[in-house]
Design an enzyme around this catalytic site. Sequence first.
Site, short mmCIF file in Angstrom:
data_model
loop_
_atom_site.label_atom_id
_atom_site.label_comp_id
_atom_site.label_asym_id
_atom_site.label_seq_id
_atom_site.Cartn_x
_atom_site.Cartn_y
_atom_site.Cartn_z
N ILE A 32 0.86 -1.19 0.00
CA ILE A 32 0.00 0.00 0.00
C ILE A 32 0.89 1.24 0.00
O ILE A 32 1.71 1.40 0.89
CB ILE A 32 -0.91 0.05 1.25
N LYS A 40 5.83 0.56 12.89
CA LYS A 40 5.18 1.15 11.73
C LYS A 40 4.42 2.41 12.11
O LYS A 40 4.42 3.40 11.38
CB LYS A 40 4.26 0.12 11.08
#
Lengths: 428, 428
Positions: free
Chosen positions: A136, A205
């Site tokens: 993504i 992340k």
Amino acid sequence: MKPIRVGLLGLGTVGTGVVRIVEGHQQDLLSQTGAAIEIAKILVQDKSKARNISVSADVLTENPWDVIENPEIDIVVEVMGGIDLAKKYMLEALDRGKHIVTANKDLMALHGQEILAKAAEKGCDVFYEASVAGGIPIIRTLVEGFSSDRITKIMGIVNGTTNYILSKMSQEGAAYDDVLKEAQQLGYAESDPTSDVEGFDAARKMTILGTLGFHANVSLSDVTVKGISQVTKEDITYGKRLGYEVKLLGIAERNDEHISISVQPTMVKTSHPLASVNGVYNAVYVYGEAVGETMFYGPGAGEMPTATSIVADLVAVVRNLKLGINGQRGFAPYKEKKLKTDEQIASKNFILLHVADKAGVLAQITQVFAQHEVSLESVLQHPNSLNPNAEIIIITHDANQASMKKVLHQFEAMDVVHAIKSVYRVEG
Amino acid sequence: MKPIRVGLLGLGTVGTGVVRIVEGHQQDLLSQTGAAIEIAKILVQDKSKARNISVSADVLTENPWDVIENPEIDIVVEVMGGIDLAKKYMLEALDRGKHIVTANKDLMALHGQEILAKAAEKGCDVFYEASVAGGIPIIRTLVEGFSSDRITKIMGIVNGTTNYILSKMSQEGAAYDDVLKEAQQLGYAESDPTSDVEGFDAARKMTILGTLGFHANVSLSDVTVKGISQVTKEDITYGKRLGYEVKLLGIAERNDEHISISVQPTMVKTSHPLASVNGVYNAVYVYGEAVGETMFYGPGAGEMPTATSIVADLVAVVRNLKLGINGQRGFAPYKEKKLKTDEQIASKNFILLHVADKAGVLAQITQVFAQHEVSLESVLQHPNSLNPNAEIIIITHDANQASMKKVLHQFEAMDVVHAIKSVYRVEG
């Protein structure tokens, strides 16, 4: 334009994917960048190892300096993983004016500032789209797509292993330990699953997304982390009954200039777009003041999805080389980081209590919430008639964490509360 | 860096949003670009008109040349809509070296090639992120995020009006005409809704996405278009019963070098991520050979979402100005366009027939499919016992359009087939 020479550090799953795409899409890459892209050297641990990709023997090397110091190499792609050695190689390569593309979330979360500072000093690009949510393009989206907006919330399902486990538990009513074992057999979970299941991978992340989304230097230590190992079948069953799915969410929030970042199993309303993200898929939900609700969905890991992001970064570096603008499209944080206090972090909460089965208990419990000014959305008594314990499920309205901690602390001291079985943040 | 001066053509809903963001986010825009961004002139039809935004009187003008010819203005933002006049102004502005940001899908779908050629000639940027799917940065995603991949399918819910209507019909079991009327009252549909409901608006957006995704010059006339005005309550009810939602999908497909692009109401399996995109939201599903399945979701229109995309484009132009690279990040199609024939376009299909209520009909019907080598996934007889007509629903396996046309043509000639009530493509 002369061919652009790329050196790879590592030829594991993702490195193999990078070679496959660069070789398979030669013509497209040439058309898009105006330059041929060539994998010139690949650092491996053992040149003689059998591989499921054919690479000419003189491209492989066991000596990292064949890549890092190689004057022919323009761009270094770091896909070896790990922290200390990868960091050393990256800094050495930057010192020699090489641009970097990396998928290393651990490194970028822990030492991103240092690496990006060195890159700025040397006029080099460092791109790391693949470090968060695999295929993504969420980093581009935050940095460029929403450059005009003020992002106030980012919620991410950014760890495929835990999402696989929670999806399976939800779909099959299975227990955590059983699903974890199955995930390990299928290769979706490591033999030591700690980093995934305890939320550390997701926290790294979220450090990266928080830094980019809020333009402030978020540190890994700013992220409060709770994993999924304590999530029970009962929690999921009760959640479903009330219209929620349990998801491990990274949540980064901003009000005014104060931010908070956390990773925790969360009850997500089934109507929320994140609730139907299942299996090893990832999704990042972004709320911006102007744009409103958006969500970006795709594969979070895997050879080819991750390689897609790496090669897209390669294309960006090559385009910059062509324009002579490397090292000038970095997006340095320009805001001071101010963390929210417990008083400033608010959410709805789901609480499952085991209580004494006698009259007046509910009054005592709700009295504690009232005392700390936590108002309740719903209270469910005895949700499961088969359970020998008297159970109560409470869903609060938005309550700040400081008040919630006081409430839970007081429950611990009450005789009629036998156990605080579960506490979840609620979203959606 | 000197302030960057922007001229707006138009101050309707979206233009107002642009002014709001540029003024409200001054400091962030400065931090991100290194330059102050200033709205210097705005073309309006009537300076004296009351507006829900305060703009200094000397900024407004009724003379387009005050924007187009103004030597102080670096960037023209076209948010006036329409085709001929907008095109004229844009070309004149490009001739004078001004960069363009536009939300005009009609113009870009019809004359994008000519405008981009002029921009390339003049070394100017033309960005149009807002022209497709409002607040979703889908153009950046296709062009940069997936630059490394070979995109083989793009499916988009790219028209909010029709998605609102279909969602309402599905959720409330309401009829098309009633929901359309309601949408018009709420301002979700125009008083003349043709462009939306007949799929023309979606077709323009798919022209843009197809061009960028497949690197070939797709024309609006390449898109086969069918709208939603013939979708009935029955279709939606039967679809739901079989596990489908009816959505107006733009579908762009590529196999090898052949492409097809269409807009049509489609039965989408409920488990597919597009099936749960409801209301005025938009979503674009992108399938890449390497990355696999991805989806991008967000508001498809509206003052602030659309303005977000426009100002993100403004930021990109300003960054390019700073680096001196305007007009050099264009992504010109480099592939020859080859359209698929009917023989090459394949999909599953949903067919609802009214037939004679007597023995042997089903055998005759299925015989027709067999004759044209269309194999069937399922056949449902008399789905609704209250209906006086004998009905049959057939779902085919993948079948090419040429065969399907022959099948339907043959049904038209058969006495036992009273009516071909509905034919839908099936996805997911």
